[in-house]
Design an enzyme around this catalytic site. Sequence first.
Site, PDB file in Angstrom:
ATOM      1  N   GLY A 217       8.037 135.783  38.692  1.00  0.00           N
ATOM      2  CA  GLY A 217       9.106 136.460  39.032  1.00  0.00           C
ATOM      3  C   GLY A 217       9.451 137.762  38.076  1.00  0.00           C
ATOM      4  N   SER A 218      10.593 137.805  37.714  1.00  0.00           N
ATOM      5  CA  SER A 218      11.046 138.981  37.011  1.00  0.00           C
ATOM      6  C   SER A 218      10.486 139.111  35.489  1.00  0.00           C
ATOM      7  CB  SER A 218      12.498 139.389  37.170  1.00  0.00           C
ATOM      8  OG  SER A 218      12.883 139.735  38.262  1.00  0.00           O
ATOM      9  N   THR A 219      10.004 137.958  35.103  1.00  0.00           N
ATOM     10  CA  THR A 219       9.301 138.211  33.893  1.00  0.00           C
ATOM     11  C   THR A 219       7.867 138.960  33.949  1.00  0.00           C
ATOM     12  OG1 THR A 219       7.893 136.096  34.015  1.00  0.00           O
ATOM     13  CG2 THR A 219      10.073 135.984  32.920  1.00  0.00           C
TER      14      THR A 219
END
Length: 488
Positions: A217-219
Amino acid sequence: MNEPIRRLSAVVLLLFFTLMAAGSWVQFVKAKQLGDDPRNVRTLYKQFGSFRGPIIVDGQAIVSSVPIDDPFNYQRTYTDGPLYAAITGYYSIGPGRSGLEASENSLLDGSADALFWTRLGELVAGTQQQGASVELTINAAAQKAAFDALGNRRGAVVAINPRTGAILAMVSTPSYDPATLAVHSSADANRVYQSLLSDQTNPLINRAIGGDTYPPGSTFKLVVAAAALQAGYSPDTLIDAPQELSLPLTTATLKNYGGESCGPTGKITLLEALRISCNTAFAKLAMDLGWPAIESMAANFGWGSGLNIPLGVTPSRLPVSPNQPEVAQSAIGQFDVRATPLQMAMVAAAIANHGVLMKPYLVNKVRDPDLRVIEQTTPEKLSTPMSPDAAAALTVMMQAVVKNGTGTRAQIDGVSVAGKTGTAETGLHTPPHTWFVAFAPAENPTVAVAVLVENGGDIGSEATGGAVAAPIAKAVIEAVLANAAGGN
């Protein structure tokens, strides 16, 4: 000598040589195979009838061998077994060995080359062979904080000392008790093992380093941001951030979380894009940078590399030759990007350590039965993904995430925390995986952590990394800092 006697003598001689050949075959050629055969009871008695060395955390044995009055002589015991199961694994006459019980087996059972002189001394003295003790890098307080914070949710936590690579915590849930597999009945051990295998929650899988890797995801935006900073961008550089991004080569579009706008002008700074986790900004940025720059940066952080810590780590994966729409999706940690929690902890640790990634490790020291140190891990640089200036800039950006962005639930009074949230889609009808990666104190980091909670934990479809995973990371960081403050 008449003909019948000569023939009989030839037959007897042939039988004699056949018997010699068969004996040699069994005693030499097949010896190892027969010795390793789980049906060989004598081998089992030999293995379980000698003292196996302990596994140590913070000076206390979490795994040990206790004398017992049965043909096996010793019982393998596990203190707080479920808490450490992902690390220690099990030692069983049924399914065999896993975890450190497998990777460090020759040290624990005393057969390693490093223990040759010890074995020689034991032979001369006529004493029983003993194994070495294996001392881990794990911080007991951090391990318990991670385990308790995850609770009954499926997920994993990894904490690392960014300066050395020492792993301070490694938890995978749901867990199991290795003691249930250490019984001295192979039938009972195999029955427990089959029950664990059939458990749909997969408690035997160490989610922190193995099994199915996860969309980060956005990590993963940290990797894209690092590539941008290395390419000459600064936190104040304005980048495109439309409310909805049209993807080339297709009629599809990419939107932000909840369909929200990232700003009124369609442009925001790189820092602001990370602070609010703007999907369209990072997707467009990735297409502008080009996949080779992102792929190279990810590889420097560890993607695609196999590690032994000494547990085997499943390599994290990247898409192969993605087209532009696939690059856009990959930039937000979707499409074919996959990572382990250890991998994401390594990303945070490298940023925290001025752009230098240290090789993660679990074993600090190994001592012989007389407590002499026979092995000690020396911290080792794995790579340098980014420059110190780029790492410092990304640290400032990650601090903004926690101060007033998507990661506010990781705030700690009096401590500056740098972090990044992630919410990874897993399918149309399944809740997202939630992530949080962080390090602290931001100005002088001593711990980097990654948290994964599968399928939204107990919140389900409404879950986000900031709501679910960030508080877990906070608890682990607080435990490490409190432990350091206490002088331990």
